[in-house]
Scaffold this motif. Structure first.
Motif, PDB file in Angstrom:
ATOM      1  N   PHE A  96       0.843  -1.199   0.000  1.00  0.00           N
ATOM      2  CA  PHE A  96       0.000   0.000   0.000  1.00  0.00           C
ATOM      3  C   PHE A  96       0.880   1.251   0.000  1.00  0.00           C
ATOM      4  CE2 PHE A  96      -2.339  -3.328   2.114  1.00  0.00           C
ATOM      5  CZ  PHE A  96      -3.619  -3.224   1.592  1.00  0.00           C
ATOM      6  N   PRO A  97       0.512   2.258  -0.773  1.00  0.00           N
ATOM      7  CA  PRO A  97       1.340   3.472  -0.774  1.00  0.00           C
ATOM      8  C   PRO A  97       0.978   4.407   0.381  1.00  0.00           C
ATOM      9  CG  PRO A  97      -0.370   3.677  -2.414  1.00  0.00           C
ATOM     10  CD  PRO A  97      -0.564   2.337  -1.764  1.00  0.00           C
ATOM     11  N   LYS A  98       0.807   3.889   1.538  1.00  0.00           N
ATOM     12  CA  LYS A  98       0.465   4.700   2.709  1.00  0.00           C
ATOM     13  C   LYS A  98       0.697   3.853   3.944  1.00  0.00           C
ATOM     14  CE  LYS A  98      -4.345   3.381   2.094  1.00  0.00           C
ATOM     15  NZ  LYS A  98      -5.682   3.826   1.725  1.00  0.00           N
ATOM     16  N   PHE A  99       0.589   4.490   5.112  1.00  0.00           N
ATOM     17  CA  PHE A  99       0.642   3.722   6.359  1.00  0.00           C
ATOM     18  C   PHE A  99      -0.704   3.036   6.520  1.00  0.00           C
ATOM     19  CE2 PHE A  99       3.840   7.029   7.556  1.00  0.00           C
ATOM     20  CZ  PHE A  99       4.907   6.166   7.705  1.00  0.00           C
ATOM     21  N   LYS A 100      -0.717   1.761   6.372  1.00  0.00           N
ATOM     22  CA  LYS A 100      -1.984   1.038   6.475  1.00  0.00           C
ATOM     23  C   LYS A 100      -2.033   0.421   7.873  1.00  0.00           C
ATOM     24  CE  LYS A 100      -5.630  -0.855   4.339  1.00  0.00           C
ATOM     25  NZ  LYS A 100      -6.712  -0.017   3.773  1.00  0.00           N
TER      26      LYS A 100
ATOM     27  N   TYR B 172       8.538  10.893  -0.290  1.00  0.00           N
ATOM     28  CA  TYR B 172       8.164   9.615  -0.891  1.00  0.00           C
ATOM     29  C   TYR B 172       6.917   9.114  -0.180  1.00  0.00           C
ATOM     30  CZ  TYR B 172      12.831   9.479  -2.904  1.00  0.00           C
ATOM     31  OH  TYR B 172      13.964   9.773  -3.611  1.00  0.00           O
ATOM     32  N   PRO B 173       6.010   8.494  -0.917  1.00  0.00           N
ATOM     33  CA  PRO B 173       4.877   7.923  -0.212  1.00  0.00           C
ATOM     34  C   PRO B 173       5.362   6.773   0.676  1.00  0.00           C
ATOM     35  CG  PRO B 173       4.843   7.285  -2.522  1.00  0.00           C
ATOM     36  CD  PRO B 173       5.961   8.263  -2.354  1.00  0.00           C
ATOM     37  N   PRO B 174       4.873   6.685   1.901  1.00  0.00           N
ATOM     38  CA  PRO B 174       5.282   5.565   2.745  1.00  0.00           C
ATOM     39  C   PRO B 174       4.696   4.269   2.178  1.00  0.00           C
ATOM     40  CG  PRO B 174       3.580   6.841   3.826  1.00  0.00           C
ATOM     41  CD  PRO B 174       3.901   7.560   2.560  1.00  0.00           C
ATOM     42  N   ARG B 175       5.261   3.166   2.594  1.00  0.00           N
ATOM     43  CA  ARG B 175       4.800   1.882   2.075  1.00  0.00           C
ATOM     44  C   ARG B 175       4.406   0.980   3.229  1.00  0.00           C
ATOM     45  NH1 ARG B 175       3.953   1.034  -3.313  1.00  0.00           N
ATOM     46  NH2 ARG B 175       4.765   2.929  -4.210  1.00  0.00           N
ATOM     47  N   THR B 176       3.324   0.273   3.023  1.00  0.00           N
ATOM     48  CA  THR B 176       2.980  -0.778   3.977  1.00  0.00           C
ATOM     49  C   THR B 176       2.972  -2.075   3.195  1.00  0.00           C
ATOM     50  OG1 THR B 176       1.600   0.754   5.181  1.00  0.00           O
ATOM     51  CG2 THR B 176       1.247  -1.599   5.614  1.00  0.00           C
ATOM     52  N   ARG B 177       3.641  -3.070   3.724  1.00  0.00           N
ATOM     53  CA  ARG B 177       3.736  -4.305   2.962  1.00  0.00           C
ATOM     54  C   ARG B 177       3.239  -5.471   3.816  1.00  0.00           C
ATOM     55  NH1 ARG B 177       8.734  -7.318   0.092  1.00  0.00           N
ATOM     56  NH2 ARG B 177       9.653  -7.274   2.164  1.00  0.00           N
ATOM     57  N   LEU B 178       2.365  -6.234   3.241  1.00  0.00           N
ATOM     58  CA  LEU B 178       1.921  -7.481   3.862  1.00  0.00           C
ATOM     59  C   LEU B 178       2.490  -8.612   3.030  1.00  0.00           C
ATOM     60  CD1 LEU B 178      -1.838  -6.703   4.449  1.00  0.00           C
ATOM     61  CD2 LEU B 178      -0.135  -7.135   6.214  1.00  0.00           C
ATOM     62  N   LEU B 179       3.183  -9.517   3.709  1.00  0.00           N
ATOM     63  CA  LEU B 179       3.838 -10.558   2.937  1.00  0.00           C
ATOM     64  C   LEU B 179       3.592 -11.912   3.563  1.00  0.00           C
ATOM     65  CD1 LEU B 179       7.280 -10.530   1.360  1.00  0.00           C
ATOM     66  CD2 LEU B 179       6.889 -12.261   3.096  1.00  0.00           C
ATOM     67  N   ALA B 180       3.324 -12.898   2.709  1.00  0.00           N
ATOM     68  CA  ALA B 180       3.199 -14.271   3.194  1.00  0.00           C
ATOM     69  C   ALA B 180       4.014 -15.153   2.263  1.00  0.00           C
ATOM     70  CB  ALA B 180       1.739 -14.705   3.188  1.00  0.00           C
TER      71      ALA B 180
ATOM     72  N   GLU C 233       4.961  -4.798   7.381  1.00  0.00           N
ATOM     73  CA  GLU C 233       6.126  -3.917   7.400  1.00  0.00           C
ATOM     74  C   GLU C 233       5.797  -2.522   6.880  1.00  0.00           C
ATOM     75  OE1 GLU C 233      10.156  -5.348   5.817  1.00  0.00           O
ATOM     76  OE2 GLU C 233       9.488  -3.936   4.281  1.00  0.00           O
ATOM     77  N   PHE C 234       6.368  -1.523   7.533  1.00  0.00           N
ATOM     78  CA  PHE C 234       6.264  -0.144   7.045  1.00  0.00           C
ATOM     79  C   PHE C 234       7.636   0.311   6.590  1.00  0.00           C
ATOM     80  CE2 PHE C 234       3.388  -0.518  10.707  1.00  0.00           C
ATOM     81  CZ  PHE C 234       2.182  -0.404  10.047  1.00  0.00           C
ATOM     82  N   ASN C 235       7.625   1.070   5.525  1.00  0.00           N
ATOM     83  CA  ASN C 235       8.880   1.560   4.997  1.00  0.00           C
ATOM     84  C   ASN C 235       8.662   3.013   4.596  1.00  0.00           C
ATOM     85  OD1 ASN C 235      11.181   1.990   3.389  1.00  0.00           O
ATOM     86  ND2 ASN C 235      11.267  -0.193   2.940  1.00  0.00           N
TER      87      ASN C 235
ATOM     88  N   THR D 180      12.642   1.448   8.216  1.00  0.00           N
ATOM     89  CA  THR D 180      11.817   0.254   8.029  1.00  0.00           C
ATOM     90  C   THR D 180      11.387  -0.218   9.407  1.00  0.00           C
ATOM     91  OG1 THR D 180      13.181  -0.343   6.152  1.00  0.00           O
ATOM     92  CG2 THR D 180      11.718  -2.043   7.004  1.00  0.00           C
ATOM     93  N   LEU D 181      10.097  -0.390   9.550  1.00  0.00           N
ATOM     94  CA  LEU D 181       9.593  -0.896  10.829  1.00  0.00           C
ATOM     95  C   LEU D 181       8.693  -2.062  10.516  1.00  0.00           C
ATOM     96  CD1 LEU D 181       9.053  -0.650  13.897  1.00  0.00           C
ATOM     97  CD2 LEU D 181       7.154   0.849  13.317  1.00  0.00           C
TER      98      LEU D 181
END
Lengths: 587, 764
Positions: free
Chosen positions: B422-426, B438-446, B467-469, B479-480
């Motif tokens: 996601f191009p935001k803090f989700k 830069y747009p922040p990133r939220t990543r869900l990964l499996a 993950e947030f980046n 990166t958190l």
């Protein structure tokens, strides 16, 4: 006494014919000021030698006597011409002095013949009535040497009449630059550093300089009218298409404007003995030769271009339109702004079209303003939709000087369009690409464009610090007369190579600073990926990468570096994906 | 270089013997330019060294002379001898381009202009009144230039003032300039004036002055105040256009999210647009949610124009990755009541939505494995109409090693991985507004992977990550990852391995089932300007696992407590990676790295999970030792260890590298280096007391040195580094330094101590 007087005047007359006339012709033909020519004359006096064969008998009322000159060879060093006159007669028909086929020969034995009468007036004034005829008479013959502002060959033909007095002669008639004439004029070198400092810094002394009070001024039309100066002569200089005139507009690089054309220029002198020219030199052809580092490009001068003289030769106004043909496909130009390349024009978008880069040079010949336009040749017929897109884009460029300049830069240096990038729209410090054409020559344009490309790399890096330190780098470089390295900078514009630094953001992007980092060798950053597009559309990519921190779970902290091939297919609908597979099979 | 030298000598000899020189080729009256000499004379009070001044003035000398060898311009000679090619692209063209140089003729030399340039260079540096004269000297058919430089003392800035000017613009600039680059007491330098103008320009463009340009600022410099000082009076130029004098307000923001050149161009009055939160969006195919633009565009009508907003917004749109092209223009709105308003337009061409990618990689790993991987990636760049990216990756590959101890340890892996970006803090139940560059990133990964180590065992690895980046500016990155779960389940042990574990139960650590309940934070900083002389890179991270689970379960003993019936790992891990590069003269670089890692397994764990352990040795680490050959501590891994353990790792690490990189010629460069470091364990379980971190563990540092060659093939850098151990920590104390034992003539020594590291890319 009388003998001496006549002798002395005969000397003046011979000197006038042998030196003043050729010098005036030189001044006329190479646009020097006449006063400058006279300076040369005054220092040249010593090498004119005249001797008389016989003693001159006493002048009688109706007596005619003849004075014969020696054989004398002399040269006018700054213009490389050598002349001889040998056993020429000056007829003394008291009180007049007659010239009867008084002939000077140049080194190739071409002649300048004087016929006429010189009538002494009061004191030392002599009234002139001389007809002169030049036949391929050489007036300039200089090879290129250090610090010379003018070189080449010039000879003239024609008849003209000299009237007035010995001190203030007036010339009327027609002279023609001969067919073999080829002159090169070097414009004074523009001192880059001085210009740079002039725009930022003005040196003053407050004791004598009043600091300006700022007032708000509205933009004014800066056109200044050139005053028509009175001409004191009726001489016409005729130039036809057989003579070539070269103007080296940028001596530091050797940019050259080589023109041919027709002109009938009225020549005169003003009260300060400044040469004045009026009339138009209508160009029928020629080239603008761009010489920048290893680039050699020719713009063909269009008919209809002209150099207009309206007083001092320095003030000549040029209006030149020259075309460079860049054979390149339109894809780079419009590809970015089209979402998908439809099958109906996927072929023609990759076909080269002879795009015309049009160079306009306008304004004073000493400091012309240059501008560019890009046009599609009318004869080209494309797919309707594609044609429309190209024309939209070109008309957009026309309203955006910066974008035009950048494309011209691409076409000249790389022979293709530089696809407009989203990052072009960052607002940086300075004026950017829209203010490049100040150099007055195409090389000057390229030089500043390269500078701009270098700074473009830093666009999008929004910190004051970065911009400043970059500018420092650029300024110190420019100030030291270093030209940016074309190879290095064009590779920045090479869309095929992209670099990403840092952890994976999940996006492919072109990062200017990362590219610069690569170029500068500061590759000590971890997690660097270099992508090189094998095909222009990015379907096939080779990448090399280094990962310090692996996502894989089992290997611990271990560096992986590798090389890979990536094949990508973008699509909106599944159908498109399969059509690609099908196409590939058909191939 | 060497070849050039040799053929240069040959040509020079030929020229000398045959007696045919370049002279006969020269155009009449021309000579060959042989270069320039600069003579510097310093007046009293000039502090700058003549040598340095000469070096700088040399840059102004034009043209560059031809190359000479034994007094012969051998490349020019060849140029004439080969002659001009009849067609381009032929062999003549090739040789002319590669081996020859066109002559630099004396007529190209204009000493007057160069002298003038040098003089203005000196003036630009503040050496006013300095004089430079240029002359040429002819000798045989050569010409040399001589520049005589008479340097006067440098001027300092006495005061910096502003012209009295009542405009708001001038006052704002004046205010900002107060603590700027130009300061009383500094040396006068044109470059400082330019830099100050640019700084003010960059600043004022954030205050609405869209049409301002650095060039509108002029500095009046009065150098007549005496005492080698100048007064600087800054002001605005009188011929500055009126529109640059005013601050502009945003009137309207128009967005065309489906722009294409193929259709008639949209009119800028935006008929038929939807107005959302002050933004006019004309989307004919409704491919994007309006909320996306609300989030990406950081300014609104009514606000004062700022270049920060312009650049941030554009950068955010570009970095969404879902647009092919974003074009941004600003135009004067042309309102009669308020002429100082701007309309902003965004013409956006979206990229194609989906992509299918096939990727084949070949790679080498630090841990002695070479591998290859084939993956199929599918991506949707706009899943929920908000530029969310959904990616699915299928991959398979294998790795082999040529090390004797790892012969039968081939690795096969097959896996699948899905991620949503996601191009935001989700964050559930939380709305967050930001306007970063830069747009922040939220990543869900499996992810799921089957990992087979041939002859040993199979592992099933399950991963889940949230993950947030984000990047606040281009040179820092955060990166958190609040949730980073890894579940490892081992099975399919071979008989051979089972038998071995019966003999040596410690090997069972390799096949423990384990769950890592991780959270992770990392921060990186690097010097933004790649041209800076001093470059820094700092990365720090904290990685924790099982701290909450440990607290709740009250674990005290290793592998005592379980989650989902699997023991969880409990540790805290801190890493610092510091790199520093200094650019030296002559394109030399001095590059350094310090790595410090501290992993503290506790309670439920007595060692870090293998995947989190530190390793040392190898081509990018300690180059006098191969990986698996060194440490931990004073322990020397046996071939048995190397064969049976997944990694010879530790819980603590220290590594320092220092390297001097030197260009050789062309694309080849060289380096000399020194590496120092080792790893240690917390527990004695795997490697006994020798590997444990103790008070005097600094005595167990390994030291290596060596030299290397690197070839930069643009896309790829190939590196060969030869390392020699200087200090071996596994030798008995007192005998660890082995410098005195270096014996290159001894085959046995060479076999044991010459470590050839072949790798791709720089080590750091």
């Amino acid at each position: 006494m009388a003998n001496e007087k006549i002798l002395k005047n005969a000397d003046r007359i011979v000197r006038f014919i042998c030196l003043t006339i050729p010098l005036l012709l030189i001044a006329v033909c190479c646009f020097l000021s006449a006063s400058h020519a006279e300076q040369i004359l005054s220092t040249a006096g010593s090498f004119v030698r005249l001797s008389v064969t016989d003693t001159i008998p006493n002048p009688g009322n109706n007596s005619t006597d003849t004075v014969q000159t020696d054989t004398t060879r002399y040269s006018i060093a700054p213009f490389g011409t050598t002349y001889t006159y040998s056993k020429q007669n000056i007829v003394m028909a008291y009180p007049d002095i007659l010239l009867d086929d008084f002939t000077i020969h140049d080194s190739l034995n071409n002649s300048l013949v004087a016929n006429g009468r010189i009538h002494p007036g009061k004191s030392n004034i002599f009234n002139l009535a001389i007809d002169m005829e030049a036949k391929n008479f050489s007036i300039i013959n200089v090879s290129r040497v250090i610090n010379n502002q003018l070189y080449g060959q010039a000879a003239i033909n024609g008849n003209f009449r000299v009237t007035g007095t010995l001190d203030t002669p007036q010339i009327a008639g027609n002279i023609y630059l001969s067919k073999q004439s080829s002159l090169t004029l070097i414009l004074p070198e523009k001192n880059q550093d001085m210009n740079a400092s002039n725009s930022a810094v003005v040196f003053i002394d407050r004791d004598t300089f009043n600091l300006p009070v700022r007032k708000i001024t509205l933009q004014q039309d800066t056109l200044t009218l050139i005053k028509q100066q009175t001409l004191r002569s009726n001489l016409f200089l005729n130039v036809d298409t057989n003579s070539v005139i070269n103007i080296i507009s940028d001596p530091s690089t050797g940019d050259e404007l080589k023109v041919k054309g027709n002109a009938k220029l009225n020549v005169g002198l003003d009260s300060a003995k400044q040469l004045l020219l009026t009339g138009a030199y209508n160009l029928t052809g020629g080239i603008y030769q761009l010489n920048y580092q290893f680039f050699r490009k020719q713009f063909i001068v269009n008919e209809g271009s002209a150099i207009t003289f309206n007083g001092k030769p320095d003030d000549a106004q040029i209006n030149i339109r020259a075309i460079y043909i860049a054979d390149t496909p339109p894809k780079e130009l419009i590809g970015n702004e089209i979402r998908t390349i439809e099958p109906q024009f996927s072929h023609s978008i990759n076909q080269p079209i002879p795009f015309q880069v049009i160079l306009y040079m306008k304004g004073s010949i000493r400091q012309p303003q240059i501008s560019f336009d890009i046009q599609m040749p009318e004869s080209i017929q494309l797919n309707n939709q594609l044609q429309l897109a190209v024309e939209h884009k070109l008309s957009q460029l026309r309203s955006d000087v910066a974008a035009t300049n950048k494309q011209v830069f691409g076409l000249l240096v790389m022979g293709r369009f530089v696809g407009e990038q989203s990052v072009d729209f960052f607002k940086g410090s300075g004026s950017g690409f829209d203010n490049l054409a100040s150099g007055g020559s195409v090389s000057g344009f390229l030089l500043s464009a390269l500078d701009e490309v270098a700074s473009e790399v830093f666009k999008g890096i929004n910190t004051d610090l970065t911009l400043n330190s970059y500018r420092d780098f650029a300024i110190s470089d420019a100030a030291q007369g270093n030209q940016p390295d074309v190879d290095l900078l064009t590779s920045f514009l090479n869309n095929r190579l992209s670099v990403s630094v840092g952890r994976n953001f999940g996006i492919e992007r072109q990062d200017g600073s990362a590219k610069a980092a690569k170029q500068k060798g500061s590759r000590f950053l971890p997690d660097v990926t270099l992508n090189y597009k094998l095909s222009e559309d990015g379907k096939y990519i080779i990448h090399s990468y280094k990962k310090d921190q692996l996502e894989s779970i089992l290997d611990g902290y271990s560096t992986e570096s590798g090389l890979g091939l990536i094949i990508t297919r973008n699509y909106d609908k599944l159908k498109q994906l399969f059509s690609w597979v099908k196409n590939n099979n058909n191939n | 270089m060497r070849n050039h030298f040799i053929y240069g000598i040959l040509i020079s000899i030929t020229i000398t013997i045959t007696g045919c020189s370049v002279q006969r080729f020269l155009p009449k009256g021309e000579r060959i330019y042989k270069g320039a000499t600069i003579k510097i004379e310093k007046r009293p009070g000039v502090k700058y060294s003549s040598h340095a001044l000469k070096r700088e003035l040399k840059l102004a000398v034009k043209p560059t002379a031809n190359k000479f060898l034994f007094g012969q311009p051998y490349k020019v000679w060849l140029w004439y001898v080969i002659g001009s090619p009849k067609k381009t692209g032929g062999i003549k063209t090739f040789f002319r381009k590669k081996l020859c140089e066109p002559p630099v003729l004396s007529s190209k030399v204009n000493t007057a202009v160069i002298a003038k340039n040098m003089q203005s260079f000196l003036e630009n540096k503040g050496y006013f009144h300095s004089q430079v004269s240029g002359d040429t000297v002819n000798e045989s058919y050569f010409t040399s230039a001589i520049y005589k430089v008479d340097v006067y003392p440098r001027y300092k800035i006495k005061s910096v003032e502003w012209l009295s000017d009542s405009s708001t613009l001038a006052n704002e600039l004046k205010e900002k300039q107060r603590n700027g680059i130009l300061k009383a007491g500094n040396n006068y330098r044109l470059s400082d004036v330019e830099a100050e103008r640019d700084r003010l320009d960059a600043y004022i463009k954030t205050k609405g002055y869209y049409y301002f340009n650095a060039d509108y600022i002029v500095a009046y410099v009065d150098s007549t105040v005496g005492n080698n000082q100048v007064d600087i009076i800054l002001g605005l130029k009188n011929d500055m256009p009126d529109k640059s004098m005013h601050a502009y307000t945003i009137n309207r923001v128009g967005i065309f999210p489906d722009y294409t050149l193929l259709l008639p161009q949209p009119d800028t009055s935006i008929t038929g647009a939807t107005s959302v939160d002050g933004l006019m969006i004309r989307d004919t195919i409704h491919q994007f949610k309006t909320a996306l633009f609300k989030k990406m565009i950081t300014y609104r009508p009514g606000q004062i124009y700022s270049s920060t907003d312009q650049n941030n917004t554009l950068n955010r749109l570009i970095n969404l990755g879902t647009f092919k092209f974003v074009k941004n223009t600003f135009e004067v709105a042309g309102l009669s009541d308020d002429p100082y308003r701007l309309n902003a337009f965004y013409y956006i061409t979206p990229a194609q939505k989906k992509s299918l990618q096939l990727q084949l990689n070949g790679f080498s790993k630090e841990n002695k494995f070479l591998g290859t991987q084939l993956s199929l990636n599918w991506k949707n760049r706009n899943v929920f109409k908000g530029a969310e990216q959904l990616a699915v990756k299928l991959y398979g590959g294998f790795e082999i090693s040529f090390a004797d101890s790892l012969q039968s340890a081939k690795i096969f892996r097959v896996g699948v991985e899905g991620s949503l970006n996601f191009p935001k803090f989700k964050i559930p139940f939380l709305r967050y507004k930001e306007n970063m560059l830069y747009p922040p990133r939220t990543r869900l990964l499996a992810g799921y992977e089957i990992f087979r180590k041939q002859d040993f065992y199979t592992k099933n690895i399950y991963r889940l990550q949230y993950e947030f980046n984000w990047k606040v500016n281009p040179n820092t990155e955060h990166t958190l990852s609040p949730i980073a779960l890894t579940y490892i389940h081992s099975g399919n042990l071979t008989d051979m391995f089972s038998k071995q574990t019966n003999i040596d139960p410690v090997l069972l650590t390799n096949v423990y089932n384990e769950i890592i309940l991780g959270s992770y934070y990392s921060y990186t900083y690097n010097t933004a300007n790649p041209f800076a002389k001093n470059q820094w890179y700092v990365s720090g991270s904290i990685d924790m696992s099982g701290n909450i689970a440990g607290l709740i379960s009250g674990a005290k003993q290793p592998r005592q407590k379980k989650v989902f019936n699997t023991p969880f790992a409990q540790f805290s891990k801190f890493d610092v990676d510091l790199r520093y590069q200094k650019t030296l003269p002559n394109k030399f670089d001095w590059v350094n790295r310090v790595q410090l890692g501290i992993g503290i397994p506790y309670n439920n764990s007595n060692m870090l999970p293998f995947s989190k352990q530190y390793v040392i040795g190898g081509s990018s680490s300690l180059r006098g030792f191969t990986s698996r050959q060194l440490g931990p501590g004073a322990y020397q891994p046996t071939l048995y260890d190397q064969r049976y353990f997944q990694a010879i790792g530790g819980d603590y690490k220290f590594l320092f590298n220092s390297e001097l990189r030197m260009p050789v010629f062309g694309k080849l460069s060289s380096a000399v280096f020194v590496d120092v470091g080792n790893i240690w364990t917390k527990d004695t379980m795997l490697f006994g007391r020798a590997g444990q971190l103790k008070k005097d563990s600094y005595k167990e540092l390994a030291v290596a040195t060596g030299a290397g060659l690197r070839f930069d093939a643009s896309i790829l850098l190939i590196r060969v580094d030869l390392g020699i151990p200087l200090r071996k920590p596994y030798l008995p104390e007192g005998q660890r330094w082995v410098i005195d034992k270096i014996a290159p003539g001894d085959g046995q020594w060479r076999k044991q101590n010459l470590i050839i590291n072949i790798a791709l890319g720089y080590p750091f």
